[in-house]
Design an enzyme around this catalytic site. Sequence first.
Site, PDB file in Angstrom:
ATOM      1  N   LYS A 141     -13.048  18.151  10.360  1.00 26.76           N
ATOM      2  CA  LYS A 141     -13.967  18.002  11.498  1.00 26.76           C
ATOM      3  C   LYS A 141     -14.222  19.381  12.090  1.00 26.76           C
ATOM      4  O   LYS A 141     -13.436  19.908  12.858  1.00 26.76           O
ATOM      5  CB  LYS A 141     -13.398  17.041  12.518  1.00 26.76           C
ATOM      6  CG  LYS A 141     -13.293  15.647  11.909  1.00 26.76           C
ATOM      7  CD  LYS A 141     -12.907  14.571  12.880  1.00 26.76           C
ATOM      8  CE  LYS A 141     -12.890  13.242  12.169  1.00 26.76           C
ATOM      9  NZ  LYS A 141     -11.564  12.827  11.687  1.00 26.76           N
ATOM     10  N   TRP A 192     -18.800  16.737  10.117  1.00 29.43           N
ATOM     11  CA  TRP A 192     -17.802  16.416   9.108  1.00 29.43           C
ATOM     12  C   TRP A 192     -18.043  17.206   7.813  1.00 29.43           C
ATOM     13  O   TRP A 192     -19.180  17.306   7.347  1.00 29.43           O
ATOM     14  CB  TRP A 192     -17.867  14.934   8.750  1.00 29.43           C
ATOM     15  CG  TRP A 192     -17.323  14.035   9.823  1.00 29.43           C
ATOM     16  CD1 TRP A 192     -16.889  14.406  11.063  1.00 29.43           C
ATOM     17  CD2 TRP A 192     -17.181  12.613   9.736  1.00 29.43           C
ATOM     18  NE1 TRP A 192     -16.475  13.303  11.754  1.00 29.43           N
ATOM     19  CE2 TRP A 192     -16.639  12.186  10.975  1.00 29.43           C
ATOM     20  CE3 TRP A 192     -17.438  11.671   8.751  1.00 29.43           C
ATOM     21  CZ2 TRP A 192     -16.365  10.852  11.232  1.00 29.43           C
ATOM     22  CZ3 TRP A 192     -17.162  10.337   9.018  1.00 29.43           C
ATOM     23  CH2 TRP A 192     -16.623   9.943  10.248  1.00 29.43           C
ATOM     24  N   GLU A 212      -5.858  -3.145  -1.299  1.00 32.55           N
ATOM     25  CA  GLU A 212      -6.351  -4.271  -0.506  1.00 32.55           C
ATOM     26  C   GLU A 212      -7.511  -4.997  -1.183  1.00 32.55           C
ATOM     27  O   GLU A 212      -7.968  -6.038  -0.720  1.00 32.55           O
ATOM     28  CB  GLU A 212      -6.819  -3.764   0.875  1.00 32.55           C
ATOM     29  CG  GLU A 212      -5.699  -3.284   1.786  1.00 32.55           C
ATOM     30  CD  GLU A 212      -5.330  -1.812   1.583  1.00 32.55           C
ATOM     31  OE1 GLU A 212      -5.597  -1.271   0.492  1.00 32.55           O
ATOM     32  OE2 GLU A 212      -4.773  -1.211   2.519  1.00 32.55           O
ATOM     33  N   THR A 256       0.854  -1.192   0.000  1.00 32.30           N
ATOM     34  CA  THR A 256       0.000   0.000   0.000  1.00 32.30           C
ATOM     35  C   THR A 256       0.889   1.240   0.000  1.00 32.30           C
ATOM     36  O   THR A 256       2.052   1.163   0.411  1.00 32.30           O
ATOM     37  CB  THR A 256      -0.882   0.047   1.263  1.00 32.30           C
ATOM     38  OG1 THR A 256       0.004  -0.009   2.383  1.00 32.30           O
ATOM     39  CG2 THR A 256      -1.832  -1.109   1.326  1.00 32.30           C
TER      40      THR A 256
HETATM   41  P1  AMP Z   1      -4.657   2.732  -3.292  1.00 32.16           P
HETATM   42  O1  AMP Z   1      -4.666   1.535  -2.456  1.00 32.16           O
HETATM   43  O2  AMP Z   1      -3.347   3.441  -3.323  1.00 32.16           O
HETATM   44  O3  AMP Z   1      -5.175   2.449  -4.648  1.00 32.16           O
HETATM   45  O4  AMP Z   1      -5.654   3.768  -2.612  1.00 32.16           O
HETATM   46  C1  AMP Z   1      -6.980   3.444  -2.321  1.00 32.16           C
HETATM   47  C2  AMP Z   1      -7.731   4.667  -1.889  1.00 32.16           C
HETATM   48  O5  AMP Z   1      -7.821   5.596  -2.966  1.00 32.16           O
HETATM   49  C3  AMP Z   1      -9.166   4.405  -1.524  1.00 32.16           C
HETATM   50  O6  AMP Z   1      -9.304   3.889  -0.224  1.00 32.16           O
HETATM   51  C4  AMP Z   1      -9.779   5.786  -1.682  1.00 32.16           C
HETATM   52  O7  AMP Z   1      -9.520   6.610  -0.561  1.00 32.16           O
HETATM   53  C5  AMP Z   1      -9.033   6.329  -2.861  1.00 32.16           C
HETATM   54  N1  AMP Z   1      -9.832   6.154  -4.085  1.00 32.16           N
HETATM   55  C6  AMP Z   1      -9.726   5.199  -5.012  1.00 32.16           C
HETATM   56  N2  AMP Z   1     -10.612   5.390  -6.015  1.00 32.16           N
HETATM   57  C7  AMP Z   1     -11.311   6.507  -5.700  1.00 32.16           C
HETATM   58  C8  AMP Z   1     -12.379   7.233  -6.311  1.00 32.16           C
HETATM   59  N3  AMP Z   1     -12.888   6.886  -7.478  1.00 32.16           N
HETATM   60  N4  AMP Z   1     -12.852   8.319  -5.660  1.00 32.16           N
HETATM   61  C9  AMP Z   1     -12.335   8.708  -4.481  1.00 32.16           C
HETATM   62  N5  AMP Z   1     -11.329   8.082  -3.861  1.00 32.16           N
HETATM   63  C10 AMP Z   1     -10.817   6.989  -4.459  1.00 32.16           C
END
Ligand code: AMP
Length: 550
Positions: free
Chosen positions: A447, A452, A339, A194
């Site tokens: 916040k 929120w 994940e 991650t």
């Molecule tokens: P990653 O594991 O680096 O791909 O990051 C995942 C995170 O990216 C998610 O938990 C979201 O917070 C954000 N994310 C992914 N797709 C979107 C989307 N279409 N809109 C808003 N946030 C997103």
Amino acid sequence: MSSYAMSPLMGQMMNKPMLISSLIEHADRYFGKNEIVSRRVEGDIHRYNYSECHRRSKKLANAFAELGVKIGDRIATLAWNGYRHLEAYYAVSGSGAVLHTINPRLHPEQIAYIANHAEDQYLLFDMTFLPIVQAIAAHCPGIKGYIMMCDRDKLPADGKIPNLMAYEDLIEANSDDFVWPVFDENSASSLCYTSGTTGNPKGALYSHRSTILHSYASSLPDGLNVSARDSVLPVVPMFHVNAWGLPYSAPLNGAKLVFPGPHLDGKSLYEIFEQEKVTFSAGVPTVWLGLLTYVAQNNLKFSTFKRTVIGGSACPPAMMKTLRHTYGVEVVHAWGMTEMSPLGTAGTLMAKHADLTEDEKQAILQKQGHVLYGVEMKIVDDAGQELPWDGKTYGNLLVKGPWIIHSYYKNEGGDVLEDGWFPTGDVATIDTDGYMQITDRSKDVVKSGGEWIGTIDLENVAVSHPAILQAACIGVFHPKWDERPLLLAVKKPGAEVTREELLQFFDGKVAKWWLPDDVVFVESLPLGATGKILKNKLREQFKEHKLPTA
Ligand code: AMP
């Protein structure tokens, strides 16, 4: 337990394990002549097809066997999107080893940490990443050898990297006579860490079964909708959650694959889109920003590009509208995470939406969409109580399904599930039709006085202003309300707008108490290794910012 469960009548279907090697075997046998085109780090365009890709993957698998790679060993890559990387995807996982795709945009220290944590045995890398390998080699004693993805004449002569081999030598020296081993479909196939904006990165360890199921589900018409009629260009890197599964779903469907290599600027992308008749692409919003700016500045149109998936961070409605209305490109807004392999939801319309006005359709499409079959989701409050699906109530988003982790690699972080559900760390609403909309990442929410404020909405309004290119909203300290929103905005080249004009632009577009307290114009916003705006960095940078008192 009921008598049904005690003595089930077993189905009489073959129990063939779902293995990643079967994807490339399938593509070779049934779509063998379909093309794979790559812009190489060497600078030229390389073309071949699925049959040749399979043949070279088997040669590489023999090379790994000769190097002593065993089932379960981790083999790392530091590489752009290209045909050799694809061969490594199949040779490594197909042999039963684990493909560990490392993000080269991370700091070398982090790369070394990840490679050591994963206990990588060999590392394959593109020539461009030679400086990274030079920086980490001394810190990664467990790596037995390095394979530079090039011909022998490109290898550096200084001998600084221990046991350095040329990829093409391995291919040449080995036979393509290789039978993919058959093993338990639950065996590990690949490993992605991650982004780790807080703490050390953690690994998501995928299995063959989870990968094949994700490939099926993500290919569905309301998902990525990949077919043998498509020319697919994954802009999303193969080191970012396996390019959202496209290196698996494209061969599953026989789609042509186009790999852009290291050049992801607007001009390079546009040229290869046109040249290779790309119909479908996928990437994060920042990439589309570059492409759209180039296309607009040069007054260009796309001749074959029909559909794109945008995700990784929220797709601003203004960007979606431009793609849809100005260029006729259908946008599927998707959400997921490392994940989750990564796909969880995708935004497409239902039959009952056919007669809606354009604005009404847009309002649905800009949500992150519907779950793919296989993923379940719910929203809960801080006490874990499920919240209603009314499109307004927001809460913590939880998911479960066969391509979602139940724990991190080596059990880092301990037990991560809550009652069998994976907490995504995102805050979302779900409407009565099951469309999910992310309002924020829980740690990015502002916040304000116990309430929120979702920052994505505020950023979307800001970038719909004609003078604004990019925006990020963060919470900064406020003596009365704890936190209030501060908007950081990048202007379009040559465009002008004042702080007051931009704040006025929010009038009527969001609730009054959501209005940012201040705007700061910046030259650029810091981006992380996967192209997302680094809000933790902004919060650090602006933590002393004094908001004007009303
Ligand atoms: P990653 O594991 O680096 O791909 O990051 C995942 C995170 O990216 C998610 O938990 C979201 O917070 C954000 N994310 C992914 N797709 C979107 C989307 N279409 N809109 C808003 N946030 C997103």
